[in-house]
Design a protein around this motif. Structure first.
Motif, short mmCIF file in Angstrom:
data_model
loop_
_atom_site.label_atom_id
_atom_site.label_comp_id
_atom_site.label_asym_id
_atom_site.label_seq_id
_atom_site.Cartn_x
_atom_site.Cartn_y
_atom_site.Cartn_z
N LEU A 1 16.47 14.89 77.64
CA LEU A 1 17.04 14.76 76.32
C LEU A 1 16.09 14.00 75.39
O LEU A 1 15.88 14.41 74.24
CB LEU A 1 18.40 14.04 76.39
CG LEU A 1 19.16 13.90 75.08
CD1 LEU A 1 19.48 15.27 74.50
CD2 LEU A 1 20.43 13.12 75.31
N LYS A 2 15.51 12.92 75.86
CA LYS A 2 14.53 12.16 75.07
C LYS A 2 13.34 13.05 74.70
O LYS A 2 12.88 13.04 73.57
CB LYS A 2 14.05 10.93 75.84
CG LYS A 2 15.01 9.80 75.86
CD LYS A 2 14.41 8.63 76.60
CE LYS A 2 15.38 7.48 76.75
NZ LYS A 2 14.80 6.37 77.51
N ILE B 1 18.68 12.46 81.01
CA ILE B 1 18.37 11.57 79.89
C ILE B 1 16.90 11.72 79.51
O ILE B 1 16.56 11.78 78.33
CB ILE B 1 18.69 10.10 80.25
CG1 ILE B 1 20.18 9.90 80.46
CG2 ILE B 1 18.17 9.15 79.19
CD1 ILE B 1 21.01 9.97 79.21
N THR B 2 16.03 11.80 80.48
CA THR B 2 14.60 11.97 80.22
C THR B 2 14.33 13.28 79.49
O THR B 2 13.55 13.33 78.54
CB THR B 2 13.79 11.91 81.54
OG1 THR B 2 14.10 10.68 82.20
CG2 THR B 2 12.31 11.99 81.28
N ILE C 1 19.58 10.43 85.24
CA ILE C 1 18.33 9.88 84.69
C ILE C 1 17.39 11.01 84.28
O ILE C 1 16.75 10.96 83.23
CB ILE C 1 17.66 8.93 85.71
CG1 ILE C 1 18.55 7.70 85.89
CG2 ILE C 1 16.27 8.54 85.24
CD1 ILE C 1 18.11 6.76 86.97
#
Length: 169
Positions: free
Chosen positions: A10-11, A7-8, A4
């Motif tokens: 990456l965003k 992913i954060t 998670i």
């Protein structure tokens, strides 16, 4: 949990990259406009052939513009469409005689020309006639791969180039 967080991150990276790209693009656009350059479409054979293809389904009421730079640059297509309700087809080309195109079309057309180009000669051996005839030949002999490429480039606007400054009055 680590996934998670990844992913954060990456965003965040993607958003930052897009924001930076937008800012750089805005700065680039402001720079070129500040030195009075503007974009025009590259007048190549593919885009001319696309306009020529549209004329195949014209009626008596349609308007086809051909000629040299006067017809190409001086006639405002949007204004003409608002005045007449007819969207004109632009087949003009700078520095060229419209005779080969006229011979290809032979319809009711509006012709904007430089007299010395239009009335100079009809000989196909003259360079200006060869340039225009090459567009007519290109249109008549084009292949579907180039048709696809032209449409793709038009969508991507990859054909826009900086070529001319605003006229000084």
């Amino acid at each position: 949990m680590q996934f998670i967080k990844m992913i954060t991150n990456l965003k965040t990276s993607i958003i930052a990259a897009l924001a930076l790209t937008f800012v750089e693009l805005a700065i680039w656009e402001i720079y070129w406009r500040s030195i009075e350059f503007y974009l025009i479409l590259d007048a190549n054979d593919s885009f001319w052939a696309k306009q020529r293809r549209k004329t195949e389904k014209t009626t008596v009421n349609d308007m086809i513009l051909m000629g040299s730079s006067r017809a190409l640059f001086d006639i405002q297509l949007n204004s003409r469409e608002k005045e007449t309700g007819i969207q004109p087809f632009q087949l003009a080309c700078a520095y060229n005689s419209p005779l080969p195109v006229f011979q290809d079309l032979v319809r009711t057309v509006f012709v904007g020309v430089t007299p010395s180009l239009f009335f100079s000669t009809t000989s196909p051996k003259v360079q200006t006639s060869q340039w225009r005839q090459s567009r007519v030949d290109y249109y008549n002999n084009r292949i579907y791969a180039l048709f696809f490429t032209t449409n793709l480039l038009e969508i991507l606007k990859a054909d826009e180039i900086l070529v001319q400054t605003k006229p000084q009055y």
